[in-house]
Write a protein that holds these residues in place. Sequence first.
Motif, mmCIF file in Angstrom:
data_model
loop_
_atom_site.group_PDB
_atom_site.id
_atom_site.type_symbol
_atom_site.label_atom_id
_atom_site.label_comp_id
_atom_site.label_asym_id
_atom_site.label_seq_id
_atom_site.Cartn_x
_atom_site.Cartn_y
_atom_site.Cartn_z
ATOM 1 N N SER A 68 41.644 15.613 25.804
ATOM 2 C CA SER A 68 42.066 16.561 24.776
ATOM 3 C C SER A 68 43.520 16.985 24.940
ATOM 4 C CB SER A 68 41.162 17.792 24.796
ATOM 5 O OG SER A 68 41.243 18.462 26.031
ATOM 6 N N CYS A 69 43.941 17.280 26.164
ATOM 7 C CA CYS A 69 45.308 17.754 26.369
ATOM 8 C C CYS A 69 46.336 16.657 26.121
ATOM 9 C CB CYS A 69 45.464 18.309 27.787
ATOM 10 S SG CYS A 69 44.501 19.808 28.090
ATOM 11 N N SER A 70 46.014 15.426 26.507
ATOM 12 C CA SER A 70 46.957 14.332 26.257
ATOM 13 C C SER A 70 47.080 14.038 24.771
ATOM 14 C CB SER A 70 46.522 13.080 27.012
ATOM 15 O OG SER A 70 45.258 12.611 26.552
ATOM 16 N N MET A 71 45.981 14.113 24.033
ATOM 17 C CA MET A 71 46.039 13.884 22.589
ATOM 18 C C MET A 71 46.810 14.990 21.883
ATOM 19 S SD MET A 71 42.150 12.504 21.890
ATOM 20 C CE MET A 71 42.426 12.274 20.142
ATOM 21 N N ALA A 72 46.547 16.237 22.266
ATOM 22 C CA ALA A 72 47.274 17.353 21.656
ATOM 23 C C ALA A 72 48.764 17.288 21.992
ATOM 24 C CB ALA A 72 46.673 18.679 22.114
ATOM 25 N N ALA A 73 49.069 16.937 23.236
ATOM 26 C CA ALA A 73 50.468 16.844 23.652
ATOM 27 C C ALA A 73 51.188 15.716 22.916
ATOM 28 C CB ALA A 73 50.543 16.625 25.163
ATOM 29 N N TYR A 74 50.511 14.605 22.714
ATOM 30 C CA TYR A 74 51.114 13.495 21.961
ATOM 31 C C TYR A 74 51.408 13.912 20.526
ATOM 32 C CZ TYR A 74 51.433 9.084 19.418
ATOM 33 O OH TYR A 74 51.849 8.075 18.593
ATOM 34 N N ALA A 75 50.488 14.666 19.926
ATOM 35 C CA ALA A 75 50.700 15.132 18.551
ATOM 36 C C ALA A 75 51.899 16.069 18.481
ATOM 37 C CB ALA A 75 49.448 15.837 18.038
ATOM 38 N N PHE A 76 51.998 17.002 19.422
ATOM 39 C CA PHE A 76 53.119 17.943 19.410
ATOM 40 C C PHE A 76 54.430 17.276 19.813
ATOM 41 C CE2 PHE A 76 49.861 21.424 20.039
ATOM 42 C CZ PHE A 76 50.083 22.015 18.800
ATOM 43 N N GLY A 77 54.358 16.278 20.682
ATOM 44 C CA GLY A 77 55.576 15.672 21.190
ATOM 45 C C GLY A 77 56.145 14.561 20.347
ATOM 46 N N ARG A 78 55.313 13.877 19.555
ATOM 47 C CA ARG A 78 55.787 12.705 18.838
ATOM 48 C C ARG A 78 55.472 12.694 17.333
ATOM 49 N NH1 ARG A 78 59.003 11.656 22.442
ATOM 50 N NH2 ARG A 78 59.275 9.603 23.385
ATOM 51 N N LEU A 79 54.349 13.236 16.939
ATOM 52 C CA LEU A 79 53.961 13.161 15.531
ATOM 53 C C LEU A 79 54.617 14.280 14.720
ATOM 54 C CD1 LEU A 79 50.139 12.359 15.866
ATOM 55 C CD2 LEU A 79 52.078 10.778 15.779
ATOM 56 N N HIS A 80 54.666 14.068 13.423
ATOM 57 C CA HIS A 80 55.221 15.050 12.494
ATOM 58 C C HIS A 80 54.121 15.466 11.519
ATOM 59 C CE1 HIS A 80 59.305 14.196 13.913
ATOM 60 N NE2 HIS A 80 58.980 12.895 13.854
ATOM 61 N N PHE A 81 53.849 16.766 11.470
ATOM 62 C CA PHE A 81 52.828 17.256 10.547
ATOM 63 C C PHE A 81 53.183 18.676 10.121
ATOM 64 C CE2 PHE A 81 51.488 17.763 14.940
ATOM 65 C CZ PHE A 81 51.162 19.107 15.034
ATOM 66 N N PHE A 82 52.525 19.160 9.103
ATOM 67 C CA PHE A 82 52.821 20.456 8.493
ATOM 68 C C PHE A 82 52.559 21.595 9.484
ATOM 69 C CE2 PHE A 82 51.490 24.041 5.679
ATOM 70 C CZ PHE A 82 52.747 24.274 5.123
ATOM 71 N N LEU A 83 53.505 22.528 9.593
ATOM 72 C CA LEU A 83 53.409 23.703 10.466
ATOM 73 C C LEU A 83 53.294 23.326 11.948
ATOM 74 C CD1 LEU A 83 51.062 26.071 8.422
ATOM 75 C CD2 LEU A 83 53.555 26.143 8.583
ATOM 76 N N LYS A 84 53.919 22.233 12.313
ATOM 77 C CA LYS A 84 53.852 21.774 13.700
ATOM 78 C C LYS A 84 54.422 22.821 14.658
ATOM 79 C CE LYS A 84 55.987 18.293 16.705
ATOM 80 N NZ LYS A 84 56.806 17.053 16.731
ATOM 81 N N GLN A 85 55.601 23.352 14.349
ATOM 82 C CA GLN A 85 56.231 24.330 15.226
ATOM 83 C C GLN A 85 55.421 25.620 15.308
ATOM 84 O OE1 GLN A 85 58.740 23.574 17.154
ATOM 85 N NE2 GLN A 85 58.890 21.535 16.257
#
Length: 258
Positions: A68-85
């Motif tokens: 779970s933490c690696s998937m969430a970190a990958y999303a925050f670190g590399r992917l672009h999505f709405f309201l990411k910040q």
Amino acid sequence: MIYPLLWMFISSFKENTEIFTNTSLIPSKITFENYKQGWAGLSGVTFGQFFLNTFFLVAMCIIGNLISCSMAAYAFGRLHFFLKQAFFAIMLMTLMLPFHVTVIPQYIMFNKFGWINTYLPLILPKFLGVEAFFIFLIVQFIRSLPRELDQAAEIDGCGPIKMYWYIMIPLTVPALMTTSIFTFIWTWNDFFSQLLYISDIQLFPIALALRMFTDSMGDNSWGALFAMSILSLIPVFAMFIFFQRYLIEGISTGGLKG
């Protein structure tokens, strides 16, 4: 710092009546009865069962955090999505919440689910990315990796899932090892959460089993308690000694930014 551990180790070979009467580190008589008594367990459950329960609990928590933490970190670190910040800021805000603020509503929720006296309240949240510290650690590690790797992978036809599995996971091994080590130590030493949700002695991890050697009425098996405490410390020391290189590398590199 070493003296308390040394005193506990020596006391595990003393007779129960001598532990607090003989202040010398050298016992008048060496006995292994404390280890035999401690390993025999309590209420018909051997201490080996407590070890198995703890290893199962720790293993599931490590697997849950790594996924779970690696998937969430990958999303925050590399992917672009709405309201990411905004989502990332909310995740960091959870680090400021004391455990005691959420423990009561969590207990009420798990009680309604019928999960009390099971491992589910201790294991299932780990698969849902609730450890913001580990997510932040892996995010910082991912940000230190060059984005040219992503671009090269996209040219080769890699999508987000393949990029996560074939590129990010192998390159973030130090951060993942740090996550595993901390999860192991924190879960192994956890007492309050296990005391809160588990009441069946057959399910007791080591932290709860050790507490049973002391009695509120004054009938305490200090020798067996110290003996089993020594055995329970061995996996923690072994984990740190054999994997400290990954621990230091994961923390130091995770603080860098790309």
